[in-house]
Design a protein around this motif. Structure first.
Motif, short mmCIF file in Angstrom:
data_model
loop_
_atom_site.label_atom_id
_atom_site.label_comp_id
_atom_site.label_asym_id
_atom_site.label_seq_id
_atom_site.Cartn_x
_atom_site.Cartn_y
_atom_site.Cartn_z
N GLY A 1 0.80 -1.22 0.00
CA GLY A 1 0.00 0.00 0.00
C GLY A 1 0.82 1.27 0.00
O GLY A 1 0.28 2.37 0.06
N GLU A 2 2.14 1.13 -0.08
CA GLU A 2 3.01 2.30 -0.10
C GLU A 2 2.80 3.06 -1.40
O GLU A 2 2.75 2.48 -2.48
N ASP A 3 2.68 4.38 -1.30
CA ASP A 3 2.42 5.16 -2.51
C ASP A 3 3.67 5.26 -3.37
O ASP A 3 4.79 5.08 -2.92
N ILE A 4 3.45 5.54 -4.65
CA ILE A 4 4.53 5.52 -5.63
C ILE A 4 5.60 6.58 -5.36
O ILE A 4 6.79 6.33 -5.58
N ILE A 5 5.22 7.73 -4.83
CA ILE A 5 6.21 8.76 -4.52
C ILE A 5 7.14 8.27 -3.41
O ILE A 5 8.36 8.46 -3.49
N SER A 6 6.60 7.62 -2.40
CA SER A 6 7.44 7.05 -1.33
C SER A 6 8.38 5.99 -1.88
O SER A 6 9.55 5.92 -1.50
N ILE B 1 9.59 5.81 -4.93
CA ILE B 1 10.63 6.50 -5.71
C ILE B 1 11.67 7.08 -4.76
O ILE B 1 12.87 6.92 -4.97
N GLN B 2 11.23 7.74 -3.71
CA GLN B 2 12.15 8.35 -2.76
C GLN B 2 12.96 7.30 -2.00
O GLN B 2 14.16 7.45 -1.80
N LYS B 3 12.29 6.23 -1.60
CA LYS B 3 12.97 5.16 -0.86
C LYS B 3 14.06 4.51 -1.70
O LYS B 3 15.12 4.16 -1.20
N ASN B 4 13.81 4.38 -2.99
CA ASN B 4 14.78 3.75 -3.89
C ASN B 4 15.76 4.76 -4.49
O ASN B 4 16.53 4.42 -5.38
N LYS B 5 15.68 5.99 -4.02
CA LYS B 5 16.61 7.06 -4.42
C LYS B 5 16.58 7.35 -5.92
O LYS B 5 17.62 7.54 -6.56
N TYR B 6 15.38 7.42 -6.48
CA TYR B 6 15.20 7.79 -7.89
C TYR B 6 14.52 9.14 -8.00
O TYR B 6 13.76 9.38 -8.92
N GLN B 7 14.79 10.01 -7.07
CA GLN B 7 14.17 11.33 -7.02
C GLN B 7 14.37 12.11 -8.33
O GLN B 7 13.52 12.87 -8.74
N ASP B 8 15.49 11.88 -9.03
CA ASP B 8 15.78 12.62 -10.25
C ASP B 8 14.77 12.34 -11.36
O ASP B 8 14.57 13.18 -12.24
N VAL B 9 14.09 11.19 -11.33
CA VAL B 9 13.10 10.90 -12.38
C VAL B 9 11.90 11.83 -12.28
O VAL B 9 11.20 12.05 -13.27
N LEU B 10 11.67 12.39 -11.12
CA LEU B 10 10.51 13.26 -10.94
C LEU B 10 10.63 14.55 -11.75
O LEU B 10 9.63 15.18 -12.06
N GLU B 11 11.84 14.92 -12.13
CA GLU B 11 12.05 16.10 -12.97
C GLU B 11 11.50 15.89 -14.38
O GLU B 11 11.19 16.85 -15.08
N ARG B 12 11.39 14.64 -14.80
CA ARG B 12 10.91 14.30 -16.14
C ARG B 12 9.52 13.66 -16.09
O ARG B 12 9.11 12.98 -17.02
N THR B 13 8.83 13.85 -14.98
CA THR B 13 7.56 13.17 -14.73
C THR B 13 6.38 14.12 -14.83
O THR B 13 6.45 15.25 -14.35
N VAL B 14 5.30 13.61 -15.43
CA VAL B 14 4.00 14.25 -15.33
C VAL B 14 3.17 13.31 -14.46
O VAL B 14 2.96 12.14 -14.79
N LEU B 15 2.75 13.82 -13.34
CA LEU B 15 1.98 13.04 -12.38
C LEU B 15 0.50 13.16 -12.74
O LEU B 15 -0.04 14.26 -12.80
N MET B 16 -0.12 12.03 -13.00
CA MET B 16 -1.54 12.04 -13.38
C MET B 16 -2.39 11.77 -12.14
O MET B 16 -2.06 10.92 -11.32
N ASN B 17 -3.46 12.52 -12.02
CA ASN B 17 -4.42 12.39 -10.92
C ASN B 17 -3.80 12.61 -9.55
O ASN B 17 -3.96 11.79 -8.65
N PRO B 18 -3.09 13.71 -9.36
CA PRO B 18 -2.51 13.96 -8.04
C PRO B 18 -3.58 14.14 -6.99
O PRO B 18 -4.72 14.48 -7.28
#
Length: 123
Positions: A65-70, A72-89
């Motif tokens: 049930g962990e959300d996708i942002i958590s 990404i952060q837990k796996n240290k892929y924060q840099d991908v968020l710069e190229r991300t369009v988040l749908m249905n925030p």
């Protein structure tokens, strides 16, 4: 050089719809899909070249049930968020997503086209 796009959503209809829109907006494009958080994390961690654009469903969850942002952060892929369009925030003011490009469904084709081009140009 082809624009590399990763669509991460658990809905196949959304994948097909986004695939069609992306092909309209980019002349040379390579589109990959991730139907689960595991495939998404695997693809971003093993990609030889970074994706130019990632379309990510905010509600794509991990096994526990962990959300996708958590994830990404837990796996240290924060840099991908710069190229991300988040749908249905979320509407709950999640501070972790305030600097990520966002779009809510349903969206107009013009709005969607503008935001994906903006993210690709900036990165």
């Amino acid at each position: 050089m082809a624009v590399r796009v990763l669509i991460a959503d658990d809905d196949l209809d959304t994948h097909q719809f986004l695939h069609d829109i992306i092909e309209i907006n980019f002349k040379d494009v390579k589109i990959e899909r991730a139907l689960s958080h595991k495939i998404f994390i695997e693809k971003i961690s093993t990609a030889e070249d970074p994706y130019n654009l990632i379309l990510l469903d905010y509600y794509l969850e991990g096994d526990n049930g962990e959300d996708i942002i958590s994830l990404i952060q837990k796996n240290k892929y924060q840099d991908v968020l710069e190229r991300t369009v988040l749908m249905n925030p979320t509407e709950n003011g999640d501070e972790r997503i305030k600097n990520i490009a966002q779009i809510k469904k349903p969206f107009s084709l013009d709005d969607f086209s503008n935001i994906i081009k903006q993210v690709c140009v900036e990165n």
